[in-house]
Each structure stands twice: as C-alpha cells, then as structure tokens.
Scaffold this motif. Structure first.
Motif, short mmCIF file in Angstrom:
data_model
loop_
_atom_site.label_atom_id
_atom_site.label_comp_id
_atom_site.label_asym_id
_atom_site.label_seq_id
_atom_site.Cartn_x
_atom_site.Cartn_y
_atom_site.Cartn_z
N ILE A 1 0.85 -1.19 0.00
CA ILE A 1 0.00 0.00 0.00
C ILE A 1 0.88 1.24 0.00
CG2 ILE A 1 -1.73 1.30 1.32
CD1 ILE A 1 -3.06 -1.23 1.99
N GLN A 2 0.68 2.07 -0.99
CA GLN A 2 1.46 3.31 -1.09
C GLN A 2 0.52 4.46 -0.76
OE1 GLN A 2 4.42 4.24 -3.63
NE2 GLN A 2 5.39 2.40 -2.84
N ARG A 3 0.94 5.27 0.19
CA ARG A 3 0.11 6.42 0.54
C ARG A 3 0.89 7.67 0.18
NH1 ARG A 3 -4.85 4.95 1.10
NH2 ARG A 3 -5.12 7.04 1.94
N LEU A 4 0.45 8.35 -0.83
CA LEU A 4 1.19 9.51 -1.27
C LEU A 4 0.93 10.71 -0.35
CD1 LEU A 4 0.88 9.07 -5.11
CD2 LEU A 4 2.75 8.42 -3.59
N ASP A 5 -0.28 10.79 0.20
CA ASP A 5 -0.61 11.89 1.09
C ASP A 5 -0.78 11.35 2.50
OD1 ASP A 5 -1.65 13.91 2.57
OD2 ASP A 5 -3.43 14.22 1.33
N GLN A 6 0.22 11.67 3.35
CA GLN A 6 0.23 11.09 4.68
C GLN A 6 -0.99 11.49 5.51
OE1 GLN A 6 3.37 12.07 7.40
NE2 GLN A 6 3.87 9.93 7.68
N LEU A 7 -1.55 12.66 5.20
CA LEU A 7 -2.66 13.14 6.01
C LEU A 7 -4.02 12.65 5.52
CD1 LEU A 7 -1.43 16.75 6.80
CD2 LEU A 7 -1.32 14.72 8.23
N LEU B 1 -2.14 8.10 10.94
CA LEU B 1 -1.44 8.59 9.77
C LEU B 1 -1.51 7.51 8.70
CD1 LEU B 1 1.82 10.13 11.24
CD2 LEU B 1 -0.16 11.35 10.33
N SER B 2 -1.46 7.96 7.47
CA SER B 2 -1.41 7.03 6.36
C SER B 2 0.04 6.67 6.11
CB SER B 2 -1.92 7.77 5.12
OG SER B 2 -3.17 7.30 4.77
N LEU B 3 0.37 5.40 6.11
CA LEU B 3 1.76 5.02 5.95
C LEU B 3 1.92 3.96 4.86
CD1 LEU B 3 2.50 4.79 9.75
CD2 LEU B 3 3.37 6.55 8.23
N ASN B 4 3.03 4.03 4.15
CA ASN B 4 3.35 2.98 3.19
C ASN B 4 3.63 1.69 3.95
OD1 ASN B 4 3.30 4.77 1.04
ND2 ASN B 4 5.51 5.18 1.13
N ARG B 5 3.14 0.60 3.43
CA ARG B 5 3.42 -0.68 4.09
C ARG B 5 2.99 -1.84 3.21
NH1 ARG B 5 -1.51 2.27 5.67
NH2 ARG B 5 -3.20 0.81 5.33
C1 LIG Z 1 5.21 6.29 0.06
O1 LIG Z 1 6.10 5.90 -0.96
C2 LIG Z 1 6.09 6.79 -2.05
C3 LIG Z 1 6.94 6.17 -3.15
O2 LIG Z 1 8.20 5.80 -2.67
C4 LIG Z 1 6.60 8.13 -1.61
O3 LIG Z 1 6.57 9.05 -2.68
C5 LIG Z 1 5.68 8.65 -0.50
O4 LIG Z 1 6.17 9.86 -0.01
C6 LIG Z 1 5.57 7.65 0.60
N1 LIG Z 1 4.51 8.08 1.51
C7 LIG Z 1 4.70 8.22 2.81
C8 LIG Z 1 3.51 8.68 3.58
O5 LIG Z 1 5.77 7.96 3.35
#
Ligand SMILES: *[C@@H]1O[C@H](CO)[C@@H](O)[C@H](O)[C@H]1NC(C)=O
Ligand SMILES: *[C@@H]1O[C@H](CO)[C@@H](O)[C@H](O)[C@H]1NC(C)=O
Ligand SMILES: *[C@@H]1O[C@H](CO)[C@@H](O)[C@H](O)[C@H]1NC(C)=O
Ligand SMILES: *[C@@H]1O[C@H](CO)[C@@H](O)[C@H](O)[C@H]1NC(C)=O
Ligand SMILES: *[C@@H]1O[C@H](CO)[C@@H](O)[C@H](O)[C@H]1NC(C)=O
Ligand SMILES: *[C@@H]1O[C@H](CO)[C@@H](O)[C@H](O)[C@H]1NC(C)=O
Ligand SMILES: *[C@@H]1O[C@H](CO)[C@@H](O)[C@H](O)[C@H]1NC(C)=O
Ligand SMILES: CC(=O)N[C@H]1CO[C@H](CO)[C@@H](O)[C@@H]1O
Length: 522
Positions: free
Chosen positions: A186-192, A203-207
């Motif tokens: 799961i990629q979250r581009l917008d943490q908020l 928080l939205s986090l990549n994982r």
């Molecule tokens: C998630 O990964 C993408 C691609 O690497 C990055 O652009 C983005 O900032 C990351 N999102 C967070 C919330 O860390």
C-alpha cells in the motif's frame, strides 16, 4: 471560562478552596500568584547550587511570575549515544545526584523554601525528564509494560513441530494461528489523507498489508508445552498464501525516565541500591503505576515536613507529555480487563494490534496484519483502545486523588502520543494541560481540549506556552504575547511559559562545564 459563567466560577471557587488557594486576590491589576503565569524551570540534576535555585525563584517573582514548575531535566533522560546536542555523558555522578536522592531532596526543599520566602506558589514534576516515573526496583509490576509479536510461516497443507518463535523473550500472552489470504503493498502519497478503514487520527503510511482470514484465527495457547513446544497440522487448508503462527509475549519496556549511573558516561559510580539507580517509567494504564509514583513521593520526598510546606505553597503535581516507547501500549492485566469490558478474548486478535498502537518507530512497522472483516479488524483495535483508556483513567484518577490530599491537585498533558480518546480523559485530572507548540496555536484545537474540561467543571485549562522550534533565546515578548492571546481565545487560562533554564553553571572543573540549554523541543 471567559464567557457568562462568572457566577458559577466564583461559586465553585468558594466550594473548592484548598488551603493554599484561599489567599488568592481576585484583583485584576495585581493578581495573586495562582493567576499569574509560571515558568517551567529546568534544573539539570540535583548537583545544582541551592543558592542559585533560590536566586532563580526570586528572579521569576521579580518579573511578575506566580512561581515556577520544577523539572529535573537529566539530559532528557540521559545523553543519547549520538550526542544530539546534549553531550555524551553526564558531568556529575547520578548515583549521588539522581532524582529522588538525598541531594535531590536538598534541592527540592530549598526550592520549596525559596517559593515560600517569595510568597509564590510552585508546581513540581512527578519525576525526572518528563515525570513518567521515579526510582523503583527494576522489573517491579508497577513499571511500564510492552508486548512483542513473533511469527513463523507454514506452507499450505504443511505442519509445524517445534519451539515457538521468540520463546524466552517474555511471558507468553498467546499463541495464535491464522491463514494469510492476501498481501498488498500500500502506497500512501498523502500522509494526512484518511486511510480507508483506519481509526481517527491514524497517519497514512506505506506498508505491506497482509490480510488474515478472520475465520481462520485460532487461539492455540493451551497447546503450547512448558518449554515452548507446539505441534500443529495445517493439512486442511489448501487455499490462500500460507499459514502463520504468532507468538505474543509480555515484558517490561524498561524505559528510563532517567538513566541509571552505569548506563551513561562521565564520572559515575556504581549504585548501591535501586534508590541511586535512575528512574523507570511506570505503567500508565493501571492504578498500580500511579501507586509506584505516589508511594515513592510519600516515603522518599514528602517526609520530614516537606508535605506540610507543600500544603502552603504547592499548586500542582505535574506530568509532561508521555513519551514512553512501546510496540503496543499494554498493562499486565489488560487481557483480563479486555474480556470483562467486551465479552470476548483479545488473544486471537493480538496480531492485528502491532501497528499504530505504540510509540515511535516500533508503532510504524513496514508490515501490517489486518483481517478480512469489512473494517479490516479495526473494531477489535477500537475495543483494545477503549480498555487501554480505562486503564489510563485509573492511573490519572489515582494520581489526582492522591495529589488533591496535599496540593491543589494534579496537572498533566493528557493522552499525548498515545492511541486513545484524549477528550474523554481530560476530566480525569485537576488541571488538564495542552501546549502552544503541538497545538500549533490553533484556537479550535484549544477549544476542543478545553471543552471536556468545562463540561466536567474543571476551573483551570493549562498550557505549556511559548515553545517555538528554532526560537530558543531569540523569541520576543510581542511574539510570546501572541501565543498567549491565541490561547485565551481558545479558553486556556493558565500559562506555564516554556521555559527558564537553571542560571548557574553545570558540571565541574574536571568535566566540561556547560549550561544546559533546552530551548524548545519537548
Ligand atoms: C510512500 O512511498 C512513495 C513512493 O516511494 C513516496 O513518494 C511517498 O512519499 C511515501 N509516503 C509516505 C507517507 O511515506
Ligand atoms: C567532578 O569530576 C571528578 C572527576 O571525574 C569527580 O571525581 C568528581 O566527583 C566530580 N564532582 C562532582 C560534584 O560530581
Ligand atoms: C515475521 O517474522 C519474520 C522472521 O521471522 C520477520 O522478518 C518479520 O518481520 C515478521 N513479521 C512481522 C509483521 O512481525
Ligand atoms: C488483495 O488486496 C488488494 C487491495 O485491497 C485488492 O485489490 C485485491 O483484489 C486483493 N486480492 C485478493 C485475491 O483478494
Ligand atoms: C541498576 O540498573 C541496571 C539496569 O540499568 C541493573 O543492571 C542493575 O542491576 C541495577 N542496580 C541496582 C543496584 O539496582
Ligand atoms: C527524614 O529524616 C530521616 C531522619 O533524619 C532521614 O533518615 C530521612 O532520609 C529523611 N527523609 C527525607 C525524605 O528527607
Ligand atoms: C484484572 O482484571 C480483572 C477483570 O477486570 C479484575 O477482576 C482483576 O481484579 C484485575 N486484577 C488486577 C491485579 O488489577
Ligand atoms: C486449519 C485451518 O487453519 N483451517 C482454516 C482454513 O481456512 C479456512 C478459510 O479461511 C478457515 O475457515 C479454516 O479455519
């Protein structure tokens, strides 16, 4: 508090009149000490000069403050290994100058006496650094707890015959099996942005997110042998990714409020007892944790007349933001409390708690376990958080009841950094405290914080006010006033200005002499 409630406020202040509050003059031009702001007063440790402490208290009074809030800073608990601007060692021996030692008592008594001499009042942190703990016997039940999860995968149709992973690292809380049926990055581009299915505030986090079949989750704890041996056959399952066995253990975090002397560099000596061995964070989710603090104070600080003096000049016992590290905040009896609160065992849901329920990096793992329920298992997480909140309620109210026997009461930064409903815990203390820094001077944020306090007829909403990242020693008074006015507009009515560092030198001629500067960061 500022609106049409003057009569109610006056009435309740007549009804609620601890001895020390009776002298308060409600004179707008020349307010009494309880109405004036105070400084947070950092002393580096108990090696400070008591004459300088008295001079600092007088200086605060001279510029119109109501008094000081004493906090033994202890290099933010201890010098970090990378320095981080706080040095690599304590320049004095913390076996002698630790929190709660004889030296500490001498400084504390001098602080109380100086406050009395200047007709001021005082607040005091419950412990070193941020007040999360006191000296205690290592590993005693009232100290902070944590849990950890270990896992082992078993192929579809396979079997397991061996020792549970992680065996020996703590007390086994549960062994659980489950079937993984999906794994997604799961990629979250917008943490908020709100994560679908997440709880408020997450928080939205990549994982990588691994979905477990909820129907497959099974508590197999009773099948674990005395040496961690477990035999399981997964022959029945042929669909999905793999089977997983989880082992979850309970242990003490051993998180230090103040490092023990042998855990830091500098001219340290070996402690002869737990009284000289730094401070441990207490369990914040049970009355037992609160009792560790209150009984330490009763036995080692309040004796020999100090308690009586505090009845005159003592305002609040106080705790700063809670920054205890944990994978998942826990208390020894949480499983039993959970079952009695929610009518089912938490055991088989333990694997899904290991994200966003602790503090620092451990709460943000790169793998999250979720279930295939419609809410991804978040209902169980919410149940856990509500039980945790009840434990925190017991901790806060036990300290409040204790503090109100000899002080005006207990003030604390409620639920900071912890995954709980902050608003419902705000009424648990005499004077809930927020801050200008992480409330970002947001009037609506202050109003949200003050609201539950008002509903519970709390008279004081406090703020750690004035901290601004990067503004140590350069902030101007008009800037500070701006922070204060924003706070007033949001119903904050007590100000602890952040802060006033001890004005003397720290250290000795052998170790580098430097003045501790702690301008902004907690
Ligand atoms: C998630 O990964 C993408 C691609 O690497 C990055 O652009 C983005 O900032 C990351 N999102 C967070 C919330 O860390
Ligand atoms: C100062 O440092 C010396 C050398 O390590 C040590 O022996 C002495 O105890 C220290 N003094 C204090 C007040 O800690
Ligand atoms: C599962 O265990 C493996 C190794 O045993 C470990 O690398 C992995 O981080 C664990 N997964 C989680 C989510 O704890
Ligand atoms: C796995 O989860 C992802 C994301 O929720 C979803 O798009 C995908 O369809 C799922 N795969 C299976 C086989 O259910
Ligand atoms: C002091 O704490 C350390 C751990 O930081 C422990 O190893 C040691 O046994 C303790 N000593 C005493 C005297 O309590
Ligand atoms: C109180 O006085 C006794 C006897 O002098 C002493 O042993 C004890 O350490 C003192 N306690 C405190 C907290 O001052
Ligand atoms: C643990 O929780 C259970 C259920 O709420 C309760 O009956 C028991 O008294 C608790 N034990 C302790 C030590 O708090
Ligand atoms: C032994 C075992 O884990 N059986 C499970 C196989 O998968 C189904 C569907 O997810 C579960 O219902 C079983 O409990």
């Amino acid at each position: 508090m500022l609106r049409g409630t003057t009569i109610a406020v006056l009435l309740s202040s007549i009804l609620f009149t601890p001895a020390a509050a009776q002298d308060e003059q409600h004179d707008f031009a020349n307010p009494g000490p309880r109405t004036r702001p105070k400084f947070r007063y950092w002393i580096p440790d108990a090696s400070v000069d008591t004459a300088v402490v008295a001079r600092d208290v007088k200086a605060a009074g001279d510029v119109g403050m109501g008094g000081m809030e004493l906090l033994g800073y202890y290099l933010y608990g201890g010098p970090p290994s990378n320095g981080a601007g706080r040095g690599l060692a304590a320049p004095v021996d913390w076996a002698t100058y630790g929190f709660g030692t004889e030296a500490w008592n001498k400084v504390f008594k001098a602080f109380v006496q100086a406050t009395k001499d200047e007709s001021l009042i005082l607040d005091a942190s419950l412990g070193p650094n941020q007040g999360t703990g006191v000296p205690a016997i290592e590993d005693s039940d009232g100290l902070a707890w944590d849990i950890a999860a270990y896992n082992v995968s078993v192929a579809l149709g396979g079997s397991f015959d061996g020792v549970l992973p992680g065996w020996g690292t703590g007390t086994l809380l549960a062994a659980v099996t489950g079937l993984a049926i999906n794994s997604t990055v799961i990629q979250r581009l917008d943490q908020l942005a709100r994560d679908p299915g997440s709880l408020p505030g997450d928080l939205s986090l990549n994982r990588t997110q691994i979905t477990l079949s909820a129907a497959s989750l099974t508590d197999v704890t009773s099948q674990v042998g005395p040496t961690g041996q477990l035999s399981l056959d997964f022959a029945a399952n042929s669909t999905g990714i793999n089977n997983i066995i989880f082992a979850v253990y309970l242990f003490h975090t051993d998180y230090r409020a103040q490092d023990g002397p042998l855990d830091i560099g500098g001219p340290q000596s070996a402690p002869t007892s737990w009284l000289q061995n730094g401070s441990w964070s207490v369990d914040h989710f049970s009355a037992r944790g609160a009792n560790v603090i209150s009984s330490f104070w009763d036995n080692y600080i309040l004796a020999n007349g100090t308690k009586e003096s505090l009845k005159e000049v003592g305002n609040y016992a106080w705790e700063d933001s809670v920054e205890i590290e944990a994978n998942v905040f826990w208390t020894q009896n949480l499983s039993a409390s959970f079952e009695s609160d929610h009518g089912y065992s938490i055991n088989k849901w333990l694997p899904i708690l290991f994200h966003r329920n602790g503090h620092y990096e451990n709460a943000n793992p790169s793998v999250w376990w979720v279930t295939d329920e419609a809410d991804e298992g978040n209902g169980h997480i919410a149940d856990y958080r509500s039980t945790l909140g009840k434990g925190y309620h017991a901790y806060l109210t036990t300290l409040t009841e204790w503090a109100e026997t000899f002080l005006v009461g207990f003030s604390a930064q409620i639920s900071y950094n912890m995954p709980m409903d902050m608003l419902s815990r705000i009424p648990d203390v005499t004077a809930p405290e927020c801050e200008s820094l992480d409330f970002s001077d947001l009037i609506d944020g202050y109003r949200q914080y003050a609201g539950p306090g008002h509903l519970a007829e709390r008279q004081i909403i406090s703020s750690e006010c004035g901290a601004v990242r990067g503004e140590g020693f350069v902030q101007t008074l008009p800037e500070l006033l701006w922070h204060v006015k924003r706070s007033y507009a949001g119903s904050v009515n007590q100000f602890i200005l952040h802060g006033y560092p001890y004005s003397g030198d720290y250290g000795n001629t052998t170790w580098p002499v430097f003045t501790v500067r702690k301008p902004y960061d907690h």
